[in-house]
Scaffold this motif. Structure first.
Motif, PDB file in Angstrom:
ATOM      1  N   TYR A   1      29.145  37.553  54.461  1.00 57.31           N
ATOM      2  CA  TYR A   1      29.953  38.468  53.660  1.00 57.31           C
ATOM      3  C   TYR A   1      30.845  39.339  54.560  1.00 57.31           C
ATOM      4  O   TYR A   1      30.411  39.806  55.617  1.00 57.31           O
ATOM      5  CB  TYR A   1      29.049  39.358  52.816  1.00 57.31           C
ATOM      6  N   ARG A   2      32.070  39.579  54.087  1.00 59.21           N
ATOM      7  CA  ARG A   2      33.058  40.318  54.885  1.00 59.21           C
ATOM      8  C   ARG A   2      33.593  41.554  54.164  1.00 59.21           C
ATOM      9  O   ARG A   2      34.497  42.216  54.652  1.00 59.21           O
ATOM     10  CB  ARG A   2      34.229  39.386  55.253  1.00 59.21           C
ATOM     11  N   GLY A   3      33.041  41.864  52.983  1.00 57.26           N
ATOM     12  CA  GLY A   3      33.535  43.019  52.266  1.00 57.26           C
ATOM     13  C   GLY A   3      34.943  42.832  51.745  1.00 57.26           C
ATOM     14  O   GLY A   3      35.729  43.774  51.689  1.00 57.26           O
ATOM     15  N   ARG A  61      22.306  39.925  46.576  1.00 60.37           N
ATOM     16  CA  ARG A  61      22.320  38.869  47.588  1.00 60.37           C
ATOM     17  C   ARG A  61      23.302  37.755  47.254  1.00 60.37           C
ATOM     18  O   ARG A  61      23.602  36.915  48.115  1.00 60.37           O
ATOM     19  CB  ARG A  61      20.905  38.305  47.764  1.00 60.37           C
ATOM     20  N   VAL A  62      23.809  37.736  46.026  1.00 61.83           N
ATOM     21  CA  VAL A  62      24.839  36.757  45.658  1.00 61.83           C
ATOM     22  C   VAL A  62      26.131  37.474  45.252  1.00 61.83           C
ATOM     23  O   VAL A  62      26.918  36.970  44.463  1.00 61.83           O
ATOM     24  CB  VAL A  62      24.359  35.800  44.541  1.00 61.83           C
ATOM     25  N   ALA A  63      26.343  38.667  45.815  1.00 62.21           N
ATOM     26  CA  ALA A  63      27.598  39.405  45.675  1.00 62.21           C
ATOM     27  C   ALA A  63      27.914  39.802  44.240  1.00 62.21           C
ATOM     28  O   ALA A  63      29.071  39.786  43.820  1.00 62.21           O
ATOM     29  CB  ALA A  63      28.761  38.607  46.279  1.00 62.21           C
ATOM     30  N   PHE A  97      35.898  43.985  39.989  1.00 63.55           N
ATOM     31  CA  PHE A  97      35.543  43.694  41.372  1.00 63.55           C
ATOM     32  C   PHE A  97      34.792  42.376  41.601  1.00 63.55           C
ATOM     33  O   PHE A  97      34.670  41.942  42.744  1.00 63.55           O
ATOM     34  CB  PHE A  97      34.686  44.839  41.943  1.00 63.55           C
ATOM     35  N   LEU A  98      34.266  41.740  40.568  1.00 64.70           N
ATOM     36  CA  LEU A  98      33.434  40.568  40.825  1.00 64.70           C
ATOM     37  C   LEU A  98      34.239  39.413  41.411  1.00 64.70           C
ATOM     38  O   LEU A  98      33.736  38.643  42.219  1.00 64.70           O
ATOM     39  CB  LEU A  98      32.702  40.122  39.556  1.00 64.70           C
ATOM     40  N   ALA A  99      35.506  39.288  41.017  1.00 65.56           N
ATOM     41  CA  ALA A  99      36.344  38.193  41.533  1.00 65.56           C
ATOM     42  C   ALA A  99      36.767  38.498  42.964  1.00 65.56           C
ATOM     43  O   ALA A  99      37.928  38.734  43.272  1.00 65.56           O
ATOM     44  CB  ALA A  99      37.564  38.010  40.641  1.00 65.56           C
ATOM     45  N   SER A 100      35.786  38.468  43.874  1.00 64.28           N
ATOM     46  CA  SER A 100      36.016  38.803  45.276  1.00 64.28           C
ATOM     47  C   SER A 100      35.834  37.573  46.152  1.00 64.28           C
ATOM     48  O   SER A 100      35.235  36.575  45.745  1.00 64.28           O
ATOM     49  CB  SER A 100      35.021  39.885  45.722  1.00 64.28           C
ATOM     50  N   ARG A 101      36.343  37.670  47.369  1.00 60.17           N
ATOM     51  CA  ARG A 101      36.096  36.581  48.325  1.00 60.17           C
ATOM     52  C   ARG A 101      34.607  36.481  48.631  1.00 60.17           C
ATOM     53  O   ARG A 101      34.089  35.390  48.870  1.00 60.17           O
ATOM     54  CB  ARG A 101      36.902  36.819  49.595  1.00 60.17           C
TER      55      ARG A 101
END
Length: 278
Positions: free
Chosen positions: A275-277, A156-158, A254-258
């Motif tokens: 979230y936009r993927g 839930r927090v990406a 991958f964690l450093a995502s928008r």
């Protein structure tokens, strides 16, 4: 701390008392809900590694203060761990390797419960969220109060949970239940935790019941007790370690995502994330 054999520096996030072979480790915060900040991640392995070699200790009881086990990772306090990688957009290889090592250090802190020679009982009251589930999954026995609540909330927090729950929970609650909890991030109560096998029993006074179990274990032959733990750990430890190393690399990439940036912004602004993927 009460023990002639175990010497630890002053602690901020934990307290330790040892009586009649039982070490009681209490989570103190200092963040709200015993959230796990920098002090916790430094002190947890120091405490459990010391207890592991202390002949005065035969079992360990771990529980929270203030009516909760833990709210999990203290995101604001741990922001400096994530900030450099996010600022660089994940493109700096040296930063990525440093981040991977930081994940490994946090994983090793959680694993200190599993590698502790003495059995560890986690007694859960109130909330047990995210990183707190990683911690209790590394314990040998988990019990809960009837009002305990749980959430494997990282999704839930990406974040892909990376400190051990995805590696250890399938052997505890099964593959299907682990996937449902990890993919939904849903909250669940003590009755469901017991039905899943995450906790082995519920108690009105969970700390008192934890003490009873710890005393019962401490009365058994210590080398045999340690042998039981070692033999049981042997079944899964190679698989767990392989999974921990894999998720280090996955989150480093991958964690450093928008979406993670959106999660942290939404948390700070107290609003639902979108979230936009990306």
């Amino acid at each position: 701390m009460t023990s002639s054999a175990t010497a630890l520096p002053s602690l901020r996030s934990l307290s330790v008392e040892i009586h009649a072979g039982v070490a009681e480790v209490q989570l103190l915060g200092p963040s709200k809900g015993n959230a796990m900040g920098p002090d916790f991640w430094t002190e947890l392995p120091a405490v459990f590694d010391a207890l592991s070699t202390d002949d005065a200790v035969r079992s360990v009881l771990l529980y929270g203060s203030g009516g909760n086990f833990s709210y999990g990772l203290d995101l604001p306090a741990m922001a400096p761990v994530f900030a450099p990688l996010l600022a660089a957009g994940g493109m700096d290889a040296k930063l990525r390797e440093g981040f991977r090592r930081q994940i490994k250090d946090l994983q090793d802190a959680v694993t200190s419960l599993a590698r502790c020679a003495k059995p560890v009982i986690a007694a859960v009251d109130g909330w047990c969220i995210g990183g707190a589930i990683d911690v209790i999954a590394a314990a040998d026995i988990r019990i809960a109060s009837r009002t305990a609540r749980f959430s494997l909330r990282e999704v839930r927090v990406a974040i892909v949970a990376d400190l051990g729950s995805l590696q250890r929970l399938p052997a505890i609650i099964g593959e299907g239940a682990t996937r449902q909890l990890a993919l939904t991030g849903e909250d669940f109560d003590a009755d469901r935790a017991a039905a899943l096998g995450l906790v082995t029993e519920l108690a009105d006074d969970v700390v008192a019941r934890g003490r009873e179990l710890a005393v019962q274990i401490a009365a058994n032959p210590p080398l045999v007790v340690q042998g039981v733990k070692q033999v049981l750990n042997r079944r899964t430890q190679a698989q767990v370690q392989d999974g921990l190393e894999y998720v280090q690399v996955w989150n480093t990439a991958f964690l450093a995502s928008r979406d993670f940036g959106e999660a942290t912004a939404a948390f700070a602004e107290r609003r639902p994330p979108v979230y936009r993927g990306e």
